[in-house]
Design a protein around this motif. Structure first.
Motif, PDB file in Angstrom:
ATOM      1  N   SER A 178      -3.599   8.651   2.241  1.00  0.00           N
ATOM      2  CA  SER A 178      -2.468   9.760   2.184  1.00  0.00           C
ATOM      3  C   SER A 178      -1.803   9.929   1.010  1.00  0.00           C
ATOM      4  O   SER A 178      -2.063   9.129   0.204  1.00  0.00           O
ATOM      5  CB  SER A 178      -1.400   9.107   3.300  1.00  0.00           C
ATOM      6  N   HIS A 179      -1.208  10.935   0.807  1.00  0.00           N
ATOM      7  CA  HIS A 179      -0.540  11.100  -0.546  1.00  0.00           C
ATOM      8  C   HIS A 179       0.355  10.123  -0.936  1.00  0.00           C
ATOM      9  O   HIS A 179       0.496   9.713  -2.013  1.00  0.00           O
ATOM     10  CB  HIS A 179       0.176  12.704  -0.425  1.00  0.00           C
ATOM     11  N   SER A 180       1.115   9.615   0.134  1.00  0.00           N
ATOM     12  CA  SER A 180       2.282   8.615  -0.140  1.00  0.00           C
ATOM     13  C   SER A 180       1.609   7.365  -0.358  1.00  0.00           C
ATOM     14  O   SER A 180       1.773   6.771  -1.544  1.00  0.00           O
ATOM     15  CB  SER A 180       3.150   8.582   1.015  1.00  0.00           C
ATOM     16  N   GLY A 181       0.370   7.032   0.250  1.00  0.00           N
ATOM     17  CA  GLY A 181      -0.397   5.763  -0.088  1.00  0.00           C
ATOM     18  C   GLY A 181      -0.936   5.816  -1.425  1.00  0.00           C
ATOM     19  O   GLY A 181      -0.857   4.940  -2.300  1.00  0.00           O
ATOM     20  N   PHE A 182      -1.484   7.091  -1.869  1.00  0.00           N
ATOM     21  CA  PHE A 182      -1.865   7.110  -3.262  1.00  0.00           C
ATOM     22  C   PHE A 182      -0.873   7.139  -4.329  1.00  0.00           C
ATOM     23  O   PHE A 182      -1.027   6.491  -5.170  1.00  0.00           O
ATOM     24  CB  PHE A 182      -2.615   8.630  -3.344  1.00  0.00           C
ATOM     25  N   GLU A 183       0.103   7.843  -4.140  1.00  0.00           N
ATOM     26  CA  GLU A 183       1.241   7.661  -5.230  1.00  0.00           C
ATOM     27  C   GLU A 183       1.689   6.142  -5.474  1.00  0.00           C
ATOM     28  O   GLU A 183       1.806   5.837  -6.346  1.00  0.00           O
ATOM     29  CB  GLU A 183       2.368   8.477  -4.867  1.00  0.00           C
ATOM     30  N   GLN A 184       1.869   5.524  -4.129  1.00  0.00           N
ATOM     31  CA  GLN A 184       2.416   3.883  -4.392  1.00  0.00           C
ATOM     32  C   GLN A 184       1.124   3.195  -4.909  1.00  0.00           C
ATOM     33  O   GLN A 184       1.465   2.385  -5.901  1.00  0.00           O
ATOM     34  CB  GLN A 184       2.499   3.602  -3.007  1.00  0.00           C
ATOM     35  N   LEU A 185       0.079   3.439  -4.725  1.00  0.00           N
ATOM     36  CA  LEU A 185      -1.015   2.649  -5.099  1.00  0.00           C
ATOM     37  C   LEU A 185      -1.085   2.923  -6.825  1.00  0.00           C
ATOM     38  O   LEU A 185      -1.063   2.044  -7.637  1.00  0.00           O
ATOM     39  CB  LEU A 185      -2.509   3.051  -4.670  1.00  0.00           C
ATOM     40  N   ASN A 186      -0.628   4.200  -7.102  1.00  0.00           N
ATOM     41  CA  ASN A 186      -0.924   4.512  -8.613  1.00  0.00           C
ATOM     42  C   ASN A 186       0.147   3.756  -9.515  1.00  0.00           C
ATOM     43  O   ASN A 186       0.189   3.575 -10.573  1.00  0.00           O
ATOM     44  CB  ASN A 186      -1.144   5.813  -8.997  1.00  0.00           C
ATOM     45  N   ARG A 187       1.381   3.885  -8.835  1.00  0.00           N
ATOM     46  CA  ARG A 187       2.627   3.299  -9.433  1.00  0.00           C
ATOM     47  C   ARG A 187       2.377   1.830  -9.476  1.00  0.00           C
ATOM     48  O   ARG A 187       2.698   1.466 -10.621  1.00  0.00           O
ATOM     49  CB  ARG A 187       3.841   3.517  -8.285  1.00  0.00           C
ATOM     50  N   ILE A 188       1.808   0.930  -8.715  1.00  0.00           N
ATOM     51  CA  ILE A 188       1.569  -0.253  -8.773  1.00  0.00           C
ATOM     52  C   ILE A 188       0.431  -0.387  -9.672  1.00  0.00           C
ATOM     53  O   ILE A 188       0.767  -1.663 -10.659  1.00  0.00           O
ATOM     54  CB  ILE A 188       1.126  -0.787  -7.517  1.00  0.00           C
ATOM     55  N   SER A 189      -0.440   0.367  -9.991  1.00  0.00           N
ATOM     56  CA  SER A 189      -1.701   0.161 -10.756  1.00  0.00           C
ATOM     57  C   SER A 189      -0.985   0.355 -12.243  1.00  0.00           C
ATOM     58  O   SER A 189      -1.389  -0.330 -13.252  1.00  0.00           O
ATOM     59  CB  SER A 189      -2.653   1.071 -10.832  1.00  0.00           C
ATOM     60  N   LEU A 190       0.093   1.295 -12.385  1.00  0.00           N
ATOM     61  CA  LEU A 190       0.651   1.675 -13.537  1.00  0.00           C
ATOM     62  C   LEU A 190       1.135   0.389 -13.963  1.00  0.00           C
ATOM     63  O   LEU A 190       1.225  -0.086 -15.454  1.00  0.00           O
ATOM     64  CB  LEU A 190       1.529   2.923 -13.476  1.00  0.00           C
ATOM     65  N   GLU A 191       2.270  -0.222 -13.122  1.00  0.00           N
ATOM     66  CA  GLU A 191       3.004  -1.423 -13.666  1.00  0.00           C
ATOM     67  C   GLU A 191       2.078  -2.679 -13.945  1.00  0.00           C
ATOM     68  O   GLU A 191       2.605  -3.159 -14.701  1.00  0.00           O
ATOM     69  CB  GLU A 191       3.920  -1.888 -12.427  1.00  0.00           C
ATOM     70  N   LYS A 192       1.035  -2.678 -13.234  1.00  0.00           N
ATOM     71  CA  LYS A 192      -0.095  -3.690 -13.840  1.00  0.00           C
ATOM     72  C   LYS A 192      -1.009  -3.650 -14.852  1.00  0.00           C
ATOM     73  O   LYS A 192      -1.742  -4.363 -15.039  1.00  0.00           O
ATOM     74  CB  LYS A 192      -0.627  -4.305 -12.288  1.00  0.00           C
ATOM     75  N   GLU A 194      -3.198  -1.368 -14.819  1.00  0.00           N
ATOM     76  CA  GLU A 194      -4.529  -1.173 -14.504  1.00  0.00           C
ATOM     77  C   GLU A 194      -4.907   0.342 -14.355  1.00  0.00           C
ATOM     78  O   GLU A 194      -4.012   1.152 -14.535  1.00  0.00           O
ATOM     79  CB  GLU A 194      -4.869  -1.683 -12.957  1.00  0.00           C
ATOM     80  N   LYS A 195      -6.088   0.543 -14.186  1.00  0.00           N
ATOM     81  CA  LYS A 195      -6.502   2.049 -14.231  1.00  0.00           C
ATOM     82  C   LYS A 195      -5.879   2.821 -13.078  1.00  0.00           C
ATOM     83  O   LYS A 195      -5.932   2.402 -11.942  1.00  0.00           O
ATOM     84  CB  LYS A 195      -7.937   1.976 -14.418  1.00  0.00           C
ATOM     85  N   LEU A 196      -5.597   4.223 -13.403  1.00  0.00           N
ATOM     86  CA  LEU A 196      -5.117   5.030 -12.421  1.00  0.00           C
ATOM     87  C   LEU A 196      -6.095   5.737 -11.760  1.00  0.00           C
ATOM     88  O   LEU A 196      -7.338   6.042 -12.308  1.00  0.00           O
ATOM     89  CB  LEU A 196      -4.031   5.891 -12.891  1.00  0.00           C
TER      90      LEU A 196
END
Ligand SMILES: Cc1ccc2cc(C(N)=O)cc(O)c2n1
Length: 324
Positions: A178-192, A194-196
């Motif tokens: 989902s869009h919300s799952g995608f945005e949440q995943l990229n937010r966490i990847s950014l903090e860590k 990791e690649k977006l």
């Protein structure tokens, strides 16, 4: 010990029912806290009596260790690709070709209309009601064994919700994010650091290609079934729409935008409506899928090269903006 076994079985049954209400009916009957409480109660009992753990317990979604590589799996029935239509005229040609081929025309030709989810096609095999194997579409003939990763997707049941499951049942469908799952995943990847991911489809693909199911288990993946492959030991309804409803009744999630229409005008209207709904669905679609609903007619129409004559993907114009 019999008391314990009884308690464990009751917990598993209750948790499976809660999962069905939440993920398939979209009508949770208890708060998440209640689900979590029972889940941890089951987990504690299974840790106390490990000999009572069965592979399909709701606590056994995340596989043990990472794989070294993916095994190849040969699809017993090829996984089809769809022909495309990009205009009303092309859609009308699709319908006309069907009418020409069906010498004896039924009084009304029903079409099952679905949004075309923009994810990855997978095949999931249930043997005696238990999820035993899952594979990517691959090239349509051979795919990769992603069983451990598929088991981590929360809306895919590890056991079918029926007392007399088919001997074998292969479900085909789309894994997506989902869009919300995608945005949440990229937010966490950014903090860590990791690649977006560029878009939800790439994020879903990357998550399914993980060799470590513990990583896949942290990704917000979803599944919607769209057809049945192999089936043995059961009689199926005679239409595609009724088969999808049957899948939902035994615990398999299907998309809630699927409709049945019997005129080309209503099909075109469905396409337009989905085009408008597209921006508010909360997940990416790249068109609609229009299928002849009657299974016997599908079999009469067959396939041309790799695509069915009885189905078409009526696509939207390519989206200009990126979804980032
Ligand atoms: C036969 C077939 C092949 C690919 C499909 C793909 C989708 C989809 N991406 O939603 C839906 C369908 O009903 C499909 N049906």
């Amino acid at each position: 010990i019999d008391q314990i076994i009884k308690q464990i079985n009751e917990l598993k049954e209750t948790l499976r029912r809660y999962e069905y209400q939440y993920h398939v009916l979209d009508e949770p009957t208890v708060p998440d806290a209640e689900y979590d409480r029972l889940f941890h109660q089951l987990k504690a009992l299974e840790q106390q009596y490990p000999q009572l753990i069965d592979a399909d317990s709701p606590t056994q979604r995340v596989g043990a260790k990472p794989l070294a590589s993916f095994n190849q799996i040969r699809h017993e029935l090829p996984m089809l690709s769809l022909d495309n239509a990009f205009s009303n005229d092309e859609l009308k040609t699709f319908v006309k070709r069907i009418q020409d081929r069906l010498i004896v025309m039924p009084d009304s030709l029903d079409f099952c209309c679905e949004p075309k989810l923009d994810g990855l096609a997978v095949s999931i095999l249930y043997v005696n009601g238990r999820l035993t194997q899952a594979a990517t579409r691959g090239d349509g003939t051979t795919g990769e064994d992603i069983t451990a990763n598929i088991r981590t997707i929360r809306n895919i049941p590890l056991q079918l919700l029926t007392n007399n499951p088919p001997t074998r049942l292969e479900i085909r469908g789309e894994v997506f994010m989902s869009h919300s799952g995608f945005e949440q995943l990229n937010r966490i990847s950014l903090e860590k650091g990791e690649k977006l991911f560029a878009n939800p489809r790439n994020a879903a693909a990357g998550s399914l290609r993980q060799l470590d199911p513990k990583i896949t288990a942290t990704r917000p993946l979803l599944f919607n079934a769209y057809s049945i492959g192999i089936f043995e030991g059961t009689l199926l309804p005679k239409t595609h729409f009724a088969r999808l409803q049957w899948l939902k009744s035994i615990g398999i999630p299907i998309n809630n935008e699927i409709r049945l229409y019997n005129t080309i005008e209503k099909v075109v209207d469905f396409y337009r409506t989905m085009g408008e709904k597209r921006r508010s669905l909360g997940y990416d679609i790249d068109g609609t899928v229009i299928k002849v609903n009657d299974i016997a007619l599908q079999q009469k129409l067959g396939f041309v090269s790799k695509a069915p004559r009885w189905a078409i993907a009526y696509k939207f114009p390519a989206q200009e903006e990126l979804t980032l």
